[in-house]
Design a protein around this motif. Structure first.
Motif, PDB file in Angstrom:
ATOM      1  N   GLN A  67       0.832  -1.208   0.000  1.00 14.39           N
ATOM      2  CA  GLN A  67       0.000   0.000   0.000  1.00 14.39           C
ATOM      3  C   GLN A  67       0.867   1.260   0.000  1.00 14.39           C
ATOM      4  OE1 GLN A  67      -3.524  -0.074  -0.152  1.00 14.39           O
ATOM      5  NE2 GLN A  67      -2.956  -2.182  -0.689  1.00 14.39           N
ATOM      6  N   GLU A  68       2.083   1.128   0.471  1.00 15.21           N
ATOM      7  CA  GLU A  68       2.999   2.275   0.517  1.00 15.21           C
ATOM      8  C   GLU A  68       4.200   1.971  -0.365  1.00 15.21           C
ATOM      9  OE1 GLU A  68       2.562   4.981   2.411  1.00 15.21           O
ATOM     10  OE2 GLU A  68       0.829   4.289   3.570  1.00 15.21           O
ATOM     11  N   ALA A  69       4.761   3.052  -0.934  1.00 15.72           N
ATOM     12  CA  ALA A  69       5.941   2.861  -1.773  1.00 15.72           C
ATOM     13  C   ALA A  69       7.176   2.826  -0.893  1.00 15.72           C
ATOM     14  CB  ALA A  69       6.038   4.003  -2.779  1.00 15.72           C
ATOM     15  N   ASP A  70       7.288   1.789  -0.067  1.00 15.06           N
ATOM     16  CA  ASP A  70       8.402   1.769   0.877  1.00 15.06           C
ATOM     17  C   ASP A  70       9.367   0.615   0.612  1.00 15.06           C
ATOM     18  OD1 ASP A  70       6.731  -0.271   1.594  1.00 15.06           O
ATOM     19  OD2 ASP A  70       6.383   0.414   3.643  1.00 15.06           O
ATOM     20  N   GLY A  71       9.333   0.106  -0.615  1.00 14.71           N
ATOM     21  CA  GLY A  71      10.259  -0.971  -0.949  1.00 14.71           C
ATOM     22  C   GLY A  71      11.702  -0.491  -0.919  1.00 14.71           C
ATOM     23  N   GLU A  72      12.590  -1.407  -0.625  1.00 12.00           N
ATOM     24  CA  GLU A  72      13.997  -1.024  -0.488  1.00 12.00           C
ATOM     25  C   GLU A  72      14.606  -0.702  -1.852  1.00 12.00           C
ATOM     26  OE1 GLU A  72      17.987  -3.166   1.057  1.00 12.00           O
ATOM     27  OE2 GLU A  72      16.109  -3.878   1.964  1.00 12.00           O
ATOM     28  N   ILE A  73      14.294  -1.508  -2.858  1.00  8.08           N
ATOM     29  CA  ILE A  73      14.909  -1.320  -4.174  1.00  8.08           C
ATOM     30  C   ILE A  73      13.921  -0.700  -5.154  1.00  8.08           C
ATOM     31  CG2 ILE A  73      15.991  -2.513  -6.134  1.00  8.08           C
ATOM     32  CD1 ILE A  73      17.099  -4.498  -4.044  1.00  8.08           C
ATOM     33  N   VAL A  74      12.743  -1.309  -5.290  1.00 18.08           N
ATOM     34  CA  VAL A  74      11.702  -0.699  -6.127  1.00 18.08           C
ATOM     35  C   VAL A  74      10.544  -0.309  -5.208  1.00 18.08           C
ATOM     36  CG1 VAL A  74      12.386  -2.014  -8.172  1.00 18.08           C
ATOM     37  CG2 VAL A  74      10.556  -2.909  -6.695  1.00 18.08           C
ATOM     38  N   ARG A  75       9.607   0.494  -5.700  1.00 20.16           N
ATOM     39  CA  ARG A  75       8.540   1.028  -4.851  1.00 20.16           C
ATOM     40  C   ARG A  75       7.731  -0.073  -4.150  1.00 20.16           C
ATOM     41  NH1 ARG A  75       6.537   6.356  -6.189  1.00 20.16           N
ATOM     42  NH2 ARG A  75       4.540   5.607  -5.422  1.00 20.16           N
ATOM     43  N   GLN A  76       7.392  -1.094  -4.917  1.00 15.25           N
ATOM     44  CA  GLN A  76       6.579  -2.230  -4.459  1.00 15.25           C
ATOM     45  C   GLN A  76       5.080  -1.924  -4.327  1.00 15.25           C
ATOM     46  OE1 GLN A  76      10.145  -4.047  -1.765  1.00 15.25           O
ATOM     47  NE2 GLN A  76       8.284  -5.274  -1.822  1.00 15.25           N
ATOM     48  N   ASP A  77       4.668  -0.727  -4.742  1.00 16.67           N
ATOM     49  CA  ASP A  77       3.229  -0.450  -4.778  1.00 16.67           C
ATOM     50  C   ASP A  77       2.754  -0.393  -6.239  1.00 16.67           C
ATOM     51  OD1 ASP A  77       4.375   1.917  -5.648  1.00 16.67           O
ATOM     52  OD2 ASP A  77       3.016   3.213  -4.512  1.00 16.67           O
ATOM     53  N   GLU A  78       3.490  -1.098  -7.100  1.00 20.44           N
ATOM     54  CA  GLU A  78       3.220  -0.999  -8.545  1.00 20.44           C
ATOM     55  C   GLU A  78       1.798  -1.443  -8.900  1.00 20.44           C
ATOM     56  OE1 GLU A  78       5.899  -2.589  -7.294  1.00 20.44           O
ATOM     57  OE2 GLU A  78       7.566  -1.269  -7.831  1.00 20.44           O
ATOM     58  N   ILE A  79       1.288  -2.461  -8.214  1.00 15.36           N
ATOM     59  CA  ILE A  79      -0.063  -2.932  -8.548  1.00 15.36           C
ATOM     60  C   ILE A  79      -1.092  -1.848  -8.270  1.00 15.36           C
ATOM     61  CG2 ILE A  79      -1.897  -4.573  -7.895  1.00 15.36           C
ATOM     62  CD1 ILE A  79      -0.008  -6.658  -8.297  1.00 15.36           C
ATOM     63  N   MET A  80      -0.923  -1.171  -7.133  1.00 12.42           N
ATOM     64  CA  MET A  80      -1.868  -0.121  -6.781  1.00 12.42           C
ATOM     65  C   MET A  80      -1.866   0.981  -7.838  1.00 12.42           C
ATOM     66  SD  MET A  80      -2.155   1.282  -2.960  1.00 12.42           S
ATOM     67  CE  MET A  80      -1.216   2.765  -3.174  1.00 12.42           C
ATOM     68  N   ARG A  81      -0.697   1.312  -8.319  1.00 10.52           N
ATOM     69  CA  ARG A  81      -0.609   2.369  -9.333  1.00 10.52           C
ATOM     70  C   ARG A  81      -1.185   1.899 -10.671  1.00 10.52           C
ATOM     71  NH1 ARG A  81       4.689   5.579  -9.555  1.00 10.52           N
ATOM     72  NH2 ARG A  81       3.595   7.348  -8.738  1.00 10.52           N
ATOM     73  N   TRP A  82      -0.942   0.642 -10.997  1.00 10.02           N
ATOM     74  CA  TRP A  82      -1.480   0.075 -12.243  1.00 10.02           C
ATOM     75  C   TRP A  82      -3.017   0.037 -12.190  1.00 10.02           C
ATOM     76  CZ3 TRP A  82      -3.802  -4.938 -12.277  1.00 10.02           C
ATOM     77  CH2 TRP A  82      -4.024  -5.502 -13.545  1.00 10.02           C
ATOM     78  N   GLN A  83      -3.529  -0.071 -10.937  1.00  4.26           N
ATOM     79  CA  GLN A  83      -4.989  -0.146 -10.770  1.00  4.26           C
ATOM     80  C   GLN A  83      -5.648   1.204 -10.592  1.00  4.26           C
ATOM     81  OE1 GLN A  83      -5.149  -2.791  -7.426  1.00  4.26           O
ATOM     82  NE2 GLN A  83      -6.067  -4.427  -8.646  1.00  4.26           N
ATOM     83  N   GLU A  84      -4.875   2.277 -10.483  1.00  8.13           N
ATOM     84  CA  GLU A  84      -5.446   3.584 -10.160  1.00  8.13           C
ATOM     85  C   GLU A  84      -6.125   4.190 -11.385  1.00  8.13           C
ATOM     86  OE1 GLU A  84      -7.145   5.980  -8.749  1.00  8.13           O
ATOM     87  OE2 GLU A  84      -5.880   5.367  -7.041  1.00  8.13           O
ATOM     88  N   GLU A  85      -7.402   3.938 -11.499  1.00  6.94           N
ATOM     89  CA  GLU A  85      -8.098   4.283 -12.738  1.00  6.94           C
ATOM     90  C   GLU A  85      -8.308   5.773 -12.941  1.00  6.94           C
ATOM     91  OE1 GLU A  85     -11.412   1.998 -13.792  1.00  6.94           O
ATOM     92  OE2 GLU A  85     -10.369   0.099 -13.463  1.00  6.94           O
ATOM     93  N   SER A  86      -8.094   6.562 -11.897  1.00  6.34           N
ATOM     94  CA  SER A  86      -8.274   7.999 -12.077  1.00  6.34           C
ATOM     95  C   SER A  86      -7.064   8.610 -12.797  1.00  6.34           C
ATOM     96  CB  SER A  86      -8.466   8.673 -10.720  1.00  6.34           C
ATOM     97  OG  SER A  86      -7.335   8.435  -9.912  1.00  6.34           O
ATOM     98  N   THR A  87      -6.032   7.827 -13.028  1.00 10.53           N
ATOM     99  CA  THR A  87      -4.849   8.336 -13.734  1.00 10.53           C
ATOM    100  C   THR A  87      -4.615   7.520 -15.008  1.00 10.53           C
ATOM    101  OG1 THR A  87      -3.283   6.790 -12.725  1.00 10.53           O
ATOM    102  CG2 THR A  87      -3.780   8.775 -11.479  1.00 10.53           C
ATOM    103  N   PRO A  88      -3.889   8.112 -15.995  1.00 11.44           N
ATOM    104  CA  PRO A  88      -3.571   7.337 -17.202  1.00 11.44           C
ATOM    105  C   PRO A  88      -2.789   6.071 -16.860  1.00 11.44           C
ATOM    106  CG  PRO A  88      -2.979   9.649 -17.490  1.00 11.44           C
ATOM    107  CD  PRO A  88      -3.354   9.483 -16.048  1.00 11.44           C
ATOM    108  N   GLY A  89      -2.082   6.090 -15.733  1.00  9.64           N
ATOM    109  CA  GLY A  89      -1.337   4.913 -15.288  1.00  9.64           C
ATOM    110  C   GLY A  89      -2.243   3.726 -15.002  1.00  9.64           C
ATOM    111  N   GLY A  90      -3.529   4.000 -14.797  1.00  7.83           N
ATOM    112  CA  GLY A  90      -4.467   2.912 -14.507  1.00  7.83           C
ATOM    113  C   GLY A  90      -5.167   2.372 -15.748  1.00  7.83           C
ATOM    114  N   ALA A  91      -4.849   2.953 -16.901  1.00 10.66           N
ATOM    115  CA  ALA A  91      -5.573   2.570 -18.121  1.00 10.66           C
ATOM    116  C   ALA A  91      -5.413   1.091 -18.456  1.00 10.66           C
ATOM    117  CB  ALA A  91      -5.107   3.424 -19.301  1.00 10.66           C
TER     118      ALA A  91
END
Ligand code: HEC
Ligand code: HEC
Ligand code: HEC
Length: 249
Positions: A67-91
């Motif tokens: 739920q938070e981008a607190d991954g050590e190497i990569v954010r690890q919240d990539e699924i949440m961002r991919w699912q965020e339909e209010s942004t083009p990132g969720g398309a």
């Protein structure tokens, strides 16, 4: 997705001229990319050999489903961002669902297609349309992680293990999306069209009301970005050269 491109050209003088112009442009772009590239240019692997395991496979809370981008190497919240339909990132996560919505139903009706969500004329670009699927793969995930990052059966278990590195992941089938040519090849399959079955929006489909497909790789990459180009990223992959991405795109 495959990397050897065969675009479906309709013969005709204007098209021929346009394609010559494009080849010249591409030649220049590839030249720039060869000169400007910081990392060694790897050929993208033939992902046709892997099995697609599905978004759920990537989504553990210790993996990319935080739920938070607190991954050590990569954010690890990539699924949440991919699912965020209010942004083009969720398309991409809604790409399959739109095939069941009124606009698609109208397009399909004009084309004499019974159901867009099961038509080979639509699913080639609106989902991860593959035959080798793992048990957790779901077609209604739409354009999932593996549509871009490649079938994960070869690298899933090793890419987070101690000692993993980008070059090894790539040798196991991860698509090197940090490489402008590899990225362009992936995006353009759907955002321009390819000769592969079901990945071409022809005049008929356009006339039936399909939105115009325009694409600019640097801009669209930014719009769907779900990673931070932090110190760690630059150490692993080098700095992104957006002029190079623009030129290749
Ligand atoms: C060559 C790949 C390709 C094929 C084949 C294709 N589409 Fe699309 N479609 C796209 C892309 C890319 C977009 C997004 C365009 C943009 O906004 O840049 C899109 C957008 C759409 C949208 C608008 C979605 C939105 O949220 O605004 C609808 C509706 C749609 N497509 C329906 C269909 C239907 C129905 C078919 C089959 C008849 C089909 N598409 C075939 C690539 C494709
Ligand atoms: C539309 C294509 C696309 C889809 C879908 C996609 N990605 Fe990405 N992803 C990219 C691109 C492009 C980059 C940046 C290129 C790079 O650095 O390798 C990236 C970067 C990443 C990174 C950071 C890599 C790094 O080295 O820092 C992670 C992690 C990631 N994606 C995970 C996912 C997950 C998990 C999903 C599914 C929920 C997903 N991606 C879906 C295209 C995509
Ligand atoms: C398997 C096909 C496929 C691939 C591969 C793909 N896309 Fe898409 N993309 C789509 C479809 C379909 C849509 C429209 C979905 C919708 O709006 O419902 C879309 C939408 C988008 C949007 C939102 C556009 C808008 O108008 O809001 C962006 C940004 C985008 N893609 C960037 C990329 C980038 C960058 C890549 C390569 C790293 C890529 N895509 C690879 C199919 C694909």
């Amino acid at each position: 997705m495959q990397t050897k491109k065969k675009f479906a050209w309709v013969p005709g003088w204007s098209v021929l001229a346009a394609s010559l112009f494009c080849s010249a442009l591409l030649g220049t772009a590839l030249f720039i990319s060869t000169v400007a590239s910081t990392a060694p240019v790897e050929a993208a692997p033939d992902v046709a050999s892997g099995t697609y395991l599905g978004v759920a496979t990537c989504g553990g809370s210790t993996c990319h489903g935080r739920q938070e981008a607190d991954g050590e190497i990569v954010r690890q919240d990539e699924i949440m961002r991919w699912q965020e339909e209010s942004t083009p990132g969720g398309a991409h996560s809604r790409a399959f669902r739109v095939l069941k919505e009124p606009r698609s139903i109208a397009i399909a009706k004009r084309l004499g297609i019974k159901d867009a969500a099961s038509s080979s004329q639509c699913i080639g670009c609106h989902t991860t349309a593959v035959t080798r699927k793992g048990p957790r793969f779901q077609i209604n995930d739409g354009v999932g992680c593996e549509s871009c990052h490649g079938a994960s059966s070869g690298w899933l278990s090793s890419h987070y293990a101690v000692g993993a590195n980008h070059a090894r992941n790539v040798s196991q089938g991860l698509i090197p999306l940090d490489n402008p040519k590899a990225r362009a090849s992936v995006c353009l399959d759907c955002h321009f069209g390819s000769a592969k079955k079901g990945q071409f929006v022809d005049h008929r489909i356009m006339a039936a009301g399909h939105p115009r497909i325009s694409f600019e790789m640097d801009l669209f990459s930014t719009l769907q970005q779900h990673h931070d180009e932090d110190v760690d990223y630059v150490r692993r992959k080098g700095r992104t050269n957006s002029v190079q991405f623009w030129a290749v795109g």
